[in-house]
Motif scaffolding. Structure first.
Motif, mmCIF file in Angstrom:
data_model
loop_
_atom_site.group_PDB
_atom_site.id
_atom_site.type_symbol
_atom_site.label_atom_id
_atom_site.label_comp_id
_atom_site.label_asym_id
_atom_site.label_seq_id
_atom_site.Cartn_x
_atom_site.Cartn_y
_atom_site.Cartn_z
ATOM 1 N N ILE A 184 -30.906 -50.969 -15.820
ATOM 2 C CA ILE A 184 -30.437 -51.635 -14.699
ATOM 3 C C ILE A 184 -30.964 -53.242 -14.688
ATOM 4 N N VAL A 185 -32.407 -53.267 -14.992
ATOM 5 C CA VAL A 185 -33.136 -54.396 -14.975
ATOM 6 C C VAL A 185 -32.982 -55.558 -16.274
ATOM 7 N N THR A 186 -33.212 -54.858 -17.313
ATOM 8 C CA THR A 186 -33.151 -55.630 -18.494
ATOM 9 C C THR A 186 -31.682 -55.550 -19.459
ATOM 10 N N LYS A 187 -30.930 -54.555 -18.885
ATOM 11 C CA LYS A 187 -29.551 -54.292 -19.740
ATOM 12 C C LYS A 187 -29.750 -53.755 -21.098
ATOM 13 N N ASN A 188 -30.808 -52.970 -21.280
ATOM 14 C CA ASN A 188 -31.269 -52.582 -22.474
ATOM 15 C C ASN A 188 -30.899 -51.145 -22.622
ATOM 16 N N LEU A 189 -29.884 -50.828 -22.950
ATOM 17 C CA LEU A 189 -29.303 -49.259 -22.930
ATOM 18 C C LEU A 189 -29.895 -48.482 -24.095
ATOM 19 N N SER A 190 -30.517 -48.964 -25.267
ATOM 20 C CA SER A 190 -31.002 -48.395 -26.415
ATOM 21 C C SER A 190 -32.209 -47.929 -26.168
ATOM 22 N N SER A 191 -32.987 -48.819 -25.615
ATOM 23 C CA SER A 191 -34.215 -48.581 -25.115
ATOM 24 C C SER A 191 -34.385 -47.327 -24.125
ATOM 25 N N ALA A 192 -33.417 -47.394 -23.188
ATOM 26 C CA ALA A 192 -33.246 -46.342 -22.115
ATOM 27 C C ALA A 192 -33.095 -45.041 -23.062
ATOM 28 N N ILE A 193 -32.101 -44.957 -23.977
ATOM 29 C CA ILE A 193 -31.983 -43.820 -24.564
ATOM 30 C C ILE A 193 -33.047 -43.261 -25.391
ATOM 31 N N ILE A 194 -33.799 -44.184 -26.008
ATOM 32 C CA ILE A 194 -35.042 -43.834 -26.888
ATOM 33 C C ILE A 194 -35.994 -43.185 -25.704
ATOM 34 N N ILE A 195 -36.228 -43.779 -24.612
ATOM 35 C CA ILE A 195 -37.170 -42.966 -23.809
ATOM 36 C C ILE A 195 -36.763 -41.604 -23.245
ATOM 37 N N CYS A 196 -35.643 -41.429 -23.006
ATOM 38 C CA CYS A 196 -35.051 -40.307 -22.645
ATOM 39 C C CYS A 196 -35.155 -39.232 -23.975
ATOM 40 N N GLY A 197 -34.883 -39.725 -25.076
ATOM 41 C CA GLY A 197 -35.125 -38.841 -26.209
ATOM 42 C C GLY A 197 -36.359 -38.492 -26.502
ATOM 43 N N ILE A 198 -37.279 -39.459 -26.489
ATOM 44 C CA ILE A 198 -38.761 -39.191 -26.562
ATOM 45 C C ILE A 198 -39.272 -37.885 -25.580
ATOM 46 N N VAL A 199 -39.025 -38.123 -24.328
ATOM 47 C CA VAL A 199 -39.059 -37.170 -23.367
ATOM 48 C C VAL A 199 -38.391 -35.610 -23.653
ATOM 49 N N ILE A 200 -37.285 -35.716 -23.918
ATOM 50 C CA ILE A 200 -36.652 -34.474 -24.101
ATOM 51 C C ILE A 200 -37.335 -33.830 -25.477
ATOM 52 N N LEU A 201 -37.608 -34.352 -26.644
ATOM 53 C CA LEU A 201 -38.091 -34.014 -27.754
ATOM 54 C C LEU A 201 -39.632 -33.496 -27.187
ATOM 55 N N MET A 202 -40.540 -34.017 -26.523
ATOM 56 C CA MET A 202 -41.836 -33.544 -26.337
ATOM 57 C C MET A 202 -41.295 -32.168 -25.207
ATOM 58 N N LYS A 211 -32.526 -22.730 -24.628
ATOM 59 C CA LYS A 211 -31.118 -22.742 -24.330
ATOM 60 C C LYS A 211 -30.680 -23.968 -23.400
ATOM 61 N N TYR A 212 -31.712 -24.361 -22.515
ATOM 62 C CA TYR A 212 -31.397 -25.343 -21.629
ATOM 63 C C TYR A 212 -31.189 -26.746 -22.489
ATOM 64 N N PHE A 213 -31.731 -26.858 -23.422
ATOM 65 C CA PHE A 213 -31.485 -28.201 -24.350
ATOM 66 C C PHE A 213 -30.290 -27.920 -25.367
ATOM 67 N N ILE A 214 -29.935 -26.830 -25.386
ATOM 68 C CA ILE A 214 -28.658 -26.636 -26.247
ATOM 69 C C ILE A 214 -27.475 -26.837 -25.267
ATOM 70 N N LEU A 215 -27.510 -26.414 -24.104
ATOM 71 C CA LEU A 215 -26.379 -26.620 -23.176
ATOM 72 C C LEU A 215 -26.521 -28.192 -22.917
ATOM 73 N N GLY A 216 -27.442 -28.683 -22.352
ATOM 74 C CA GLY A 216 -27.647 -30.242 -22.177
ATOM 75 C C GLY A 216 -26.971 -30.988 -23.457
ATOM 76 N N GLY A 217 -27.448 -30.546 -24.769
ATOM 77 C CA GLY A 217 -26.897 -31.405 -26.086
ATOM 78 C C GLY A 217 -25.219 -31.169 -25.870
ATOM 79 N N VAL A 218 -24.759 -30.003 -25.691
ATOM 80 C CA VAL A 218 -23.413 -29.828 -25.857
ATOM 81 C C VAL A 218 -22.828 -30.519 -24.677
#
Length: 402
Positions: A184-202, A211-218
């Protein structure tokens, strides 16, 4: 009596001293590990990146910055600072940073909000940087490192609660505010996606409930497919958003040759003209004003043009080597906190590399994401090298017993 008790204690201790076949007492030797392979790979990639950055940027720098080495000098300065920071962090026990987990989260929020103040810097139509003591800083890069430290500590503190659905939702809920602020503040969608990806991988590594991650990915794939279907059928309303227009340009870049599809088309021309061996270092035509911002997110296309498929394949293999070394360190880390730190760093670099290559080859819509250690960007290189220092610090904690 006291003398006899002392003899018995000495005999008892001697029973547990390891012996060789000849009966001679020996001591177990312990050596501390340091991942020199990762260090040399990073240094080589940095040097290669500086060479390619000069090759890609000297024409644009000569026209617009007054010196052909303008980009090179700024990147080299950031790289030296980053290397110094990397070695300092590598020689500090990584547990030291655990106490700064919450402050890292708070500082990330504050820096992102500062973009909307007088400290904010606008470049190329985007306000994503702040000026501190005369130096530009991108808060999104700080947030990536801050989230790795914060979530590694938080997962360890939660313990068994991470195995529950509530624990997973709490952690994901902690990541959402940072990702939303960046978008919202920086209009940087790619960095927002990367942060979400980092947390999900951890979370994926720490939690056994896949199963939660598989369902979320689907679910994510389903939403993305629905968006693509709507765009492909021409069902978008008038005044559609800039993001959806990018999806249209991704599906048919030839229909947008002068605006949304221009950069993608020029990048594809560069890749296709390189052939197997390339035109030669410095011989690119697309960097001569045809490919906008070639030194940033499209640098890989110039690598393909000048060094060909061979050069592109070599760089990909080098990134795979770095990711493999991260996996080795994470698997042998002394504790969960160290392993999660390395997993977060691995996720950051791997996701960013995959997204950049996918954008350059028009596999996904253009998101404006840079190639780690090669693309121009002082904040990026500085904090990436700091993350490498963290990984090396974890590797120093690995003990090799002989």
């Amino acid at each position: 009596m006291a003398h006899r008790a002392g003899i018995q204690k000495r005999k008892k201790r001697l029973r547990y001293i390891p012996k060789t076949k000849e009966g001679i007492r020996t001591k177990t030797k312990t050596e501390f590990f340091f991942d020199y392979t990762l260090l040399f790979a990073i240094v080589f990639l940095l040097c290669f990146g500086l060479v390619m950055l000069y090759s890609v940027s000297y024409y644009d720098a000569s026209l617009n910055k007054g010196s052909s080495t303008w980009y090179l000098r700024k990147q080299a300065f950031a790289s030296v600072l980053g290397l110094v920071g990397m070695m300092v962090v590598a020689n500090i026990d990584y547990h030291f940073w655990q106490k700064f987990a919450v402050p890292a989260y708070i500082v990330s929020v504050i820096l992102i909000l500062l973009v909307k103040t007088k400290l904010g810097i606008t470049a190329n139509g985007a306000t994503r940087w702040i000026s501190i003591f005369g130096l530009s800083l991108q808060p999104a890069e700080v947030a990536k490192l801050g989230m790795i430290v914060f979530f590694a500590s938080m997962i360890c503190k939660m313990g068994g609660a991470i195995r529950t659905r509530k624990g997973i939702m709490v952690l994901l809920g902690s990541a959402v505010p940072i990702a939303l602020l960046i978008y919202i503040v920086t209009k940087n969608l790619s960095s927002a996606i990367i942060i979400c990806g980092i947390v999900i991988l951890m979370l994926f590594v720490a939690s056994p409930h896949y199963k939660y991650f598989i369902l979320g990915g689907v679910g994510v794939l389903g939403i993305a497919s629905a968006v693509v279907l709507v765009v492909s059928q021409g069902l978008l309303p008038e005044g559609t958003s800039f993001r959806l227009t990018r999806v249209q340009a991704w599906m048919n870049p030839e229909a947008y040759p002068t605006d949304q599809g221009f950069q993608t088309l020029q990048a594809l021309y560069a890749i296709g003209s390189g052939g197997i061996w390339g035109k030669g270092l410095g011989e690119s035509m697309q960097k001569l004003g045809f490919l906008p911002e070639a030194q940033n997110d499209m640098v890989f296309s110039i690598i393909c043009e000048e060094l060909g498929l061979f050069g592109a394949f070599s760089i990909i293999m080098l990134f795979l080597l770095i990711i493999w070394r991260f996996m080795v360190i994470a698997n042998n880390a002394p504790d969960l906190y160290g392993a999660l730190l390395v997993v977060g760093i691995l996720g950051h670099i791997a996701i960013q590399v995959i997204l950049n290559l996918a954008v350059v080859t028009n596999t996904i819509p253009n998101t404006g994401i840079t190639l780690p250690f090669i693309s121009y960007g002082g904040s990026s290189i500085l904090f990436l090298l700091t993350e490498i220092g963290l990984a090396l610090s974890v590797s120093r904690g690995i003990r090799l017993e002989k």
